[in-house]
Write a protein that holds these residues in place. Structure first.
Motif, PDB file in Angstrom:
ATOM      1  N   LYS A   1      -2.395   0.696   1.323  1.00  0.00           N
ATOM      2  CA  LYS A   1      -1.878  -0.176   1.880  1.00  0.00           C
ATOM      3  C   LYS A   1      -2.763  -1.034   0.692  1.00  0.00           C
ATOM      4  O   LYS A   1      -2.701  -2.165  -0.369  1.00  0.00           O
ATOM      5  CB  LYS A   1      -1.694  -1.040   3.132  1.00  0.00           C
ATOM      6  CG  LYS A   1      -1.292  -0.504   3.949  1.00  0.00           C
ATOM      7  CD  LYS A   1      -1.065  -1.132   5.011  1.00  0.00           C
ATOM      8  CE  LYS A   1      -2.699  -1.079   5.885  1.00  0.00           C
ATOM      9  NZ  LYS A   1      -3.263   0.874   6.680  1.00  0.00           N
ATOM     10  N   THR A   2      -4.071  -1.095   0.794  1.00  0.00           N
ATOM     11  CA  THR A   2      -5.127  -1.325  -0.197  1.00  0.00           C
ATOM     12  C   THR A   2      -5.416  -1.466  -1.335  1.00  0.00           C
ATOM     13  O   THR A   2      -5.365  -2.586  -2.107  1.00  0.00           O
ATOM     14  CB  THR A   2      -6.164  -1.617   0.308  1.00  0.00           C
ATOM     15  OG1 THR A   2      -6.436  -1.445   1.966  1.00  0.00           O
ATOM     16  CG2 THR A   2      -7.516  -2.758   0.196  1.00  0.00           C
TER      17      THR A   2
ATOM     18  N   ILE B   1      -2.533  -3.808  -2.889  1.00  0.00           N
ATOM     19  CA  ILE B   1      -3.011  -5.037  -3.255  1.00  0.00           C
ATOM     20  C   ILE B   1      -3.981  -4.849  -4.446  1.00  0.00           C
ATOM     21  O   ILE B   1      -3.867  -5.989  -4.834  1.00  0.00           O
ATOM     22  CB  ILE B   1      -3.536  -5.163  -2.464  1.00  0.00           C
ATOM     23  CG1 ILE B   1      -2.398  -5.181  -0.428  1.00  0.00           C
ATOM     24  CG2 ILE B   1      -4.336  -6.437  -2.032  1.00  0.00           C
ATOM     25  CD1 ILE B   1      -2.773  -5.310   0.553  1.00  0.00           C
ATOM     26  N   ARG B   2      -4.854  -4.651  -4.620  1.00  0.00           N
ATOM     27  CA  ARG B   2      -5.778  -4.145  -5.347  1.00  0.00           C
ATOM     28  C   ARG B   2      -4.663  -4.357  -7.056  1.00  0.00           C
ATOM     29  O   ARG B   2      -5.680  -5.705  -7.891  1.00  0.00           O
ATOM     30  CB  ARG B   2      -6.614  -3.015  -4.904  1.00  0.00           C
ATOM     31  CG  ARG B   2      -7.556  -3.704  -3.903  1.00  0.00           C
ATOM     32  CD  ARG B   2      -8.461  -2.038  -4.551  1.00  0.00           C
ATOM     33  NE  ARG B   2      -9.625  -2.800  -3.771  1.00  0.00           N
ATOM     34  CZ  ARG B   2     -10.121  -1.219  -2.585  1.00  0.00           C
ATOM     35  NH1 ARG B   2     -10.050  -0.023  -2.922  1.00  0.00           N
ATOM     36  NH2 ARG B   2     -11.037  -1.185  -1.912  1.00  0.00           N
TER      37      ARG B   2
ATOM     38  N   CYS C   1      -3.988  -8.024  -7.512  1.00  0.00           N
ATOM     39  CA  CYS C   1      -4.961  -8.202  -7.307  1.00  0.00           C
ATOM     40  C   CYS C   1      -5.311  -8.465  -8.925  1.00  0.00           C
ATOM     41  O   CYS C   1      -6.363  -9.240  -9.246  1.00  0.00           O
ATOM     42  CB  CYS C   1      -5.726  -8.841  -6.880  1.00  0.00           C
ATOM     43  SG  CYS C   1      -5.198  -8.929  -5.441  1.00  0.00           S
TER      44      CYS C   1
ATOM     45  N   ALA D   1      -5.595 -14.303  -2.654  1.00  0.00           N
ATOM     46  CA  ALA D   1      -6.122 -13.013  -1.759  1.00  0.00           C
ATOM     47  C   ALA D   1      -6.739 -12.738  -0.957  1.00  0.00           C
ATOM     48  O   ALA D   1      -8.203 -13.154  -1.524  1.00  0.00           O
ATOM     49  CB  ALA D   1      -5.461 -11.532  -2.299  1.00  0.00           C
TER      50      ALA D   1
ATOM     51  N   VAL E   1      -8.876 -10.058   0.334  1.00  0.00           N
ATOM     52  CA  VAL E   1      -8.672  -8.229   0.155  1.00  0.00           C
ATOM     53  C   VAL E   1      -9.399  -7.687   1.037  1.00  0.00           C
ATOM     54  O   VAL E   1     -11.482  -7.859   0.878  1.00  0.00           O
ATOM     55  CB  VAL E   1      -8.414  -7.634  -1.241  1.00  0.00           C
ATOM     56  CG1 VAL E   1      -8.944  -6.686  -0.922  1.00  0.00           C
ATOM     57  CG2 VAL E   1      -8.013  -8.736  -1.820  1.00  0.00           C
TER      58      VAL E   1
ATOM     59  N   ILE F   1      -1.960 -13.252   0.027  1.00  0.00           N
ATOM     60  CA  ILE F   1      -2.020 -11.274   0.354  1.00  0.00           C
ATOM     61  C   ILE F   1      -2.978 -10.912   1.037  1.00  0.00           C
ATOM     62  O   ILE F   1      -4.314 -11.456   0.760  1.00  0.00           O
ATOM     63  CB  ILE F   1      -2.297 -11.133  -1.061  1.00  0.00           C
ATOM     64  CG1 ILE F   1      -0.835 -10.359  -1.848  1.00  0.00           C
ATOM     65  CG2 ILE F   1      -1.805  -9.133  -0.947  1.00  0.00           C
ATOM     66  CD1 ILE F   1      -1.303  -9.848  -3.570  1.00  0.00           C
TER      67      ILE F   1
ATOM     68  N   ASP G   1      -5.179  -8.787   3.408  1.00  0.00           N
ATOM     69  CA  ASP G   1      -5.817  -7.343   4.107  1.00  0.00           C
ATOM     70  C   ASP G   1      -6.455  -7.383   5.242  1.00  0.00           C
ATOM     71  O   ASP G   1      -7.268  -7.612   4.779  1.00  0.00           O
ATOM     72  CB  ASP G   1      -6.134  -6.801   2.816  1.00  0.00           C
ATOM     73  CG  ASP G   1      -6.423  -5.491   2.623  1.00  0.00           C
ATOM     74  OD1 ASP G   1      -5.679  -4.109   3.675  1.00  0.00           O
ATOM     75  OD2 ASP G   1      -6.957  -4.402   1.980  1.00  0.00           O
TER      76      ASP G   1
ATOM     77  N   ILE H   1       1.811 -11.616   2.200  1.00  0.00           N
ATOM     78  CA  ILE H   1       1.701 -10.709   2.084  1.00  0.00           C
ATOM     79  C   ILE H   1       0.901 -10.237   3.385  1.00  0.00           C
ATOM     80  O   ILE H   1      -0.045 -10.317   3.037  1.00  0.00           O
ATOM     81  CB  ILE H   1       1.752  -9.648   1.037  1.00  0.00           C
ATOM     82  CG1 ILE H   1       2.966  -9.584   0.005  1.00  0.00           C
ATOM     83  CG2 ILE H   1       1.106  -7.925   1.242  1.00  0.00           C
ATOM     84  CD1 ILE H   1       3.128  -8.778  -1.058  1.00  0.00           C
TER      85      ILE H   1
ATOM     86  N   SER I   1      -0.600  -6.712   5.359  1.00  0.00           N
ATOM     87  CA  SER I   1      -1.075  -5.999   5.815  1.00  0.00           C
ATOM     88  C   SER I   1      -2.003  -5.337   7.228  1.00  0.00           C
ATOM     89  O   SER I   1      -2.663  -5.806   7.577  1.00  0.00           O
ATOM     90  CB  SER I   1      -1.923  -5.275   4.601  1.00  0.00           C
ATOM     91  OG  SER I   1      -3.439  -4.547   4.425  1.00  0.00           O
TER      92      SER I   1
END
Lengths: 249, 304
Positions: free
Chosen positions: B43-44, B47-48, B51, B82, B84, B156, B158, B188, B190
């Motif tokens: 997941k992360t 996302i990374r 981004c 985001a 994160v 986003i 996280d 989004i 997560s």
């Protein structure tokens, strides 16, 4: 890049570390002269002897101050996650690195100017005798020493890119001081050897070694400037290359 | 349908470890997309990549229709924000100072919107309190405010409720719903706190071992999870004919099984099926929640 500079300069100006560095720099600037006065009252010897303290500050303390400020504040961007926002906003890695370069070069020059200003004001106040001092040589020497500081700044950027951690400051400083080792080894064989002369042009410990005074006419200053600038550029290019490939969390 | 984010066979490897193995997902505009997966599922990492913190090993993605290899991706990224893992903020600064920094980074000439933004996330009364003294929930909300500084329409988040107390969870949930409804912001989110996610999400993407195992809408998930009668028969076509005739909702799951979303009279059903030369072999009641569905999707065995 201008947005990055515009965002970060107020942050640096609000940092307590900056003011602590500036206060310490001013204090050491005064102390560089007064400690000489305590040992001798010879006004003619004041400037040459204080030059040794100047060299000591530039080779030992300036890396701590200039590198320390940039490393502490940049590492805070990584640990606080602000660096992520810069990426998400579409700032390129190169422009982020260049913006740091501009900002912290500015503050390195500021620290340098403060020290030099206080140093010379203290010399004048102490009645130092400048008779026979070649001002042209003094200016060239000052600029070369400043360039050494900027080279160290670029080196610290490279180190930050490799390891954006608080320990980086210590590693940088240790690596800076480790440059003493090859200089000592080279001087063991022959102080005037070609190797020694070459190392003296790229390491500040070598450049300010021995009977260094600010008024001594430097040997081939253009070569020294060229080598330092080249090394600084290599550090910066490596930093950009590494940073552009680095996976960030 | 308009999509804010589309990924196409996205892969990311760290030496021999494959964190993402060809992820293909689609996030519709206006959705709250629940991105579900266990720890280490990828997941992360995804996302990374989105981004721009990391580069994909292969595959591609597009944000607002702009490919990641396109130089205009930076402009598309400016429309997204985001948070994160942890909120991106300077702990030594106040909420307002953090937002001012963000405004300067974005090149916004004045700070007029900061008051409204602080009010939106409920931090307008924090004054000179530094972010390091905020509760986790307050930091999370400040993180969201920072991510919203440029009037972003895609966020986003996280693991936004990790470590929050019940009050903090409610605050963040309400903020997300408010932003989605009032500002039409696409999210989004997560998370592996599935119960909480089920209160928010309009769409789901389930990721496991670096692969999207299923994408579905909340409606589809609700159907998949609702109370049903799982029946095993010898002929599902005959079962379908019988249930259609009686107007009973059902879904055929495989050649022998079907889920019936009602409580039919079993005796009548057996006789009706017999008329079609079909036998009822077994029947059992079943009800799944999001967690159960997720486990049935990815398997429940422990993994390294």
């Amino acid at each position: 890049m201008s947005k990055l500079i515009y965002a970060d300069i107020p942050r640096v100006l609000k940092s307590k570390i900056l003011y602590l560095i500036l206060i310490l720099t001013a204090f050491i600037g005064v102390a560089s002269v007064t400690t000489v006065l305590l040992e001798s009252e010879d006004k003619a010897a004041l400037f040459p002897v204080a030059s040794n303290n100047f060299a000591m500050f530039m080779s030992v303390m300036m890396p701590v101050f200039s590198g320390g400020l940039s490393i502490m504040l940049i590492v805070a961007e990584f640990s606080g996650g602000i660096i992520r926002n810069k990426f998400i906003m579409g700032h390129s890695r190169t422009s982020i690195l260049m913006a740091w370069g501009v900002i912290y070069t500015f503050f390195t020059i500021l620290t340098f100017l403060l020290y030099v200003g206080v140093f010379f004001i203290a010399l004048l106040a102490a009645g130092a005798d400048f008779t026979g001092v070649d001002s042209g040589s003094v200016i060239v020497n000052l600029l070369i020493v400043l360039l050494f500081s900027l080279k160290f700044q670029m080196f610290s950027f490279l180190m930050i890119c490799i390891c954006p951690d608080a320990k980086t400051a210590v590693i940088c400083y240790l690596l800076n001081n480790i440059t003493l080792v090859p200089l000592m080894l080279a001087s063991l064989s022959d102080e005037n050897s070609k190797a020694m002369q070459f190392l003296s042009r790229i390491f500040i410990f070598g450049y300010t070694n021995g009977e260094y005074t600010l008024s001594t006419e430097p040997d081939k200053p253009w070569l020294t400037v060229l080598l330092i600038a080249l090394l600084a550029a290599v550090y910066m290019v490596l930093a950009v290359l590494y940073f552009n490939k680095k996976d960030l969390k | 349908m308009d999509y804010v984010l589309k990924t196409n066979a996205l892969c990311k490897s760290y030496r021999k470890f494959h964190a993402l193995n060809g992820v293909t997902m689609n996030v519709p505009k206006g959705a709250i997309y629940g991105f579900v997966g266990r720890n280490g599922a990828g997941k992360t990492t995804l996302i990374r990549l989105v981004c721009g913190l990391q580069m994909p090993t292969s595959g591609s993605f597009e944000i607002y229709g702009v490919q990641n290899s396109d130089s205009k991706i930076a402009e598309s990224r400016r429309r997204m924000g985001a948070v994160v893992e942890t909120p991106s903020l300077f702990p030594e600064m106040t909420a307002e100072e953090n937002l001012r920094y963000q405004y300067r980074l974005l090149g916004i000439p004045n700070y007029d919107g900061i008051g409204e933004l602080l009010k939106l996330v409920g931090l307008d009364t924090t004054g000179s309190k530094k972010a390091k003294d905020f509760s986790l929930g307050m930091r999370q909300r400040l993180g969201i405010a920072i991510a919203l500084c440029g009037d972003q329409d895609f966020l986003i988040l996280d693991e936004p409720i990790n470590g929050l107390d019940p009050q903090g969870i409610i605050e963040v949930r309400e903020l997300i719903l408010k932003l989605n409804r009032e500002r039409k912001i696409t999210f989004i989110i997560s998370s592996h706190i599935l119960d909480e996610l089920s209160k928010l999400a309009t769409h789901y993407g389930f990721i496991d071992d670096g692969r999207i195992v299923r994408e579905m809408s909340a409606e589809e998930l609700e159907n998949a999870c609702r109370k049903s009668l799982r029946v095993t028969v010898t002929d599902t076509a005959a079962l379908a004919a019988v249930l259609d005739k009686r107007g009973i909702a059902y879904s055929i799951t495989d050649a022998a099984n079907a889920d019936i979303y009602a409580r039919p009279n079993i005796s009548e059903l057996v006789f009706a099926l017999a008329d079609h030369n079909c036998q009822l072999i077994s029947c059992s009641e079943r009800e799944e929640n999001l967690e159960g569905f997720f486990i049935s999707l990815v398997g429940g065995e422990a993994r390294e």
